[in-house]
Design an enzyme around this catalytic site. Structure first.
Site, short mmCIF file in Angstrom:
data_model
loop_
_atom_site.label_atom_id
_atom_site.label_comp_id
_atom_site.label_asym_id
_atom_site.label_seq_id
_atom_site.Cartn_x
_atom_site.Cartn_y
_atom_site.Cartn_z
N GLY A 77 23.41 25.69 48.39
CA GLY A 77 23.13 26.08 47.01
C GLY A 77 23.79 27.39 46.67
O GLY A 77 24.63 27.90 47.42
N ASN A 78 23.43 27.95 45.52
CA ASN A 78 23.95 29.26 45.14
C ASN A 78 22.88 30.00 44.36
O ASN A 78 21.82 29.47 44.08
CB ASN A 78 25.26 29.11 44.36
N ARG A 79 23.17 31.24 44.01
CA ARG A 79 22.15 32.12 43.46
C ARG A 79 22.00 32.07 41.95
O ARG A 79 21.24 32.84 41.39
CB ARG A 79 22.45 33.56 43.89
N SER A 80 22.69 31.17 41.29
CA SER A 80 22.59 31.15 39.83
C SER A 80 21.15 30.83 39.38
O SER A 80 20.54 29.87 39.84
CB SER A 80 23.54 30.09 39.26
N ALA A 116 26.90 27.22 37.71
CA ALA A 116 27.63 27.50 38.94
C ALA A 116 27.72 26.18 39.70
O ALA A 116 26.71 25.69 40.23
CB ALA A 116 26.90 28.55 39.75
#
Ligand code: CTP
Ligand code: CA
Length: 231
Positions: free
Chosen positions: A33-36, A100
């Protein structure tokens, strides 16, 4: 703007906004995943609705509440997001890709939880995801449809933030690219944002650090200026 504010300049327009960050599953309980947080995309959706647009928000894994007056479609992976965005873009005057989107996903997704065996794990094989923004830009669903991307950049030996932004705008083929300079934590999980909005026409609009709603309003101003006159 909004209640008691200026005219609803996006009345009768249909817009699609993507927000959040995609998750690319390895197994039923794990993902890349990512931090968006989704905040910028949610601010864009809420602002467009306040200016009179019919808004579809394609939301990837955001914890934020649905904005008032916006139709929300929830997606998980980049491929889910692509399908939802392309479907909704068919009837849209503008599409803003604030999500993102993961560049890569695991080559294999397994249906049951991966167990440890005591042996060293195999390296994680990744494959490329589709580039939704490039696809939207190359195949406009309607003539004059305005396509907007976002890019978080750092300067490096190849060039500064804006040079990277210009190159990305050209590569993607979109009309506008909102470029954020990212340092340690700037931009992510924060209520405010500073940016420069680059136009395919060579324009360059700096937006000072401020609430994500302010940046959203500037984006919609620039989109509105590019929309073809109503039929
Ligand atoms: N984007 C997309 N599909 C992808 C990756 C990105 O639609 N598979 C969109 C994002 O929503 C964003 C824009 O493209 O609006 C720019 O994303 P970014 O990650 O900065 O661009 P990339 O081409 O992936 O370049 P980089 O190598 O810098 O990650
Ligand atoms: Ca990327």
């Amino acid at each position: 703007r909004g209640p008691g504010g200026l005219a609803a300049d996006l009345a009768g327009r249909r817009v699609v906004v993507s927000a959040g960050g995609t998750r690319e599953h390895l197994d039923p309980v794990r993902f890349l995943g990512n931090r968006s947080s989704g905040r910028q995309g949610y601010a864009l959706a809420a602002t467009a609705a306040a200016r009179g647009a019919r808004v579809v928000l394609v939301s990837a894994n955001s914890a934020l509440p649905d904005p008032a007056g916006v139709r929300v479609r929830r997606v998980v992976s980049a491929r889910d997001l692509r399908a939802a965005v392309l479907e909704e873009a068919a009837a849209a005057d503008a599409v803003v890709m604030a999500a993102a989107v993961a560049d890569f996903r695991p080559a294999d997704v397994v249906a049951t939880k991966i167990k440890k065996t005591g042996a060293d794990p195999a390296p994680l094989a990744l494959v490329q995801n589709p580039d939704v923004l490039a696809e939207l830009s190359a195949h406009r669903a309607r003539p004059g449809q305005v396509v907007v991307g976002f890019a978080a950049e750092t300067g490096d030996a190849e060039g500064d933030v804006l040079a990277h932004g210009r190159a990305k705008l050209a590569r993607k083929g979109c009309d506008l690219l909102v470029v954020n300079e990212v340092g340690d934590a700037a931009g992510f999980e924060r209520p405010d944002n500073a940016a420069v909005v680059l136009g395919a026409d060579g324009s360059e609009v700096p937006v000072p650090l401020g609430p994500k709603e302010d940046l959203a309003d500037v984006v919609w101003d620039l989109v509105a200026a590019r929309l073809p006159a109503r039929a």
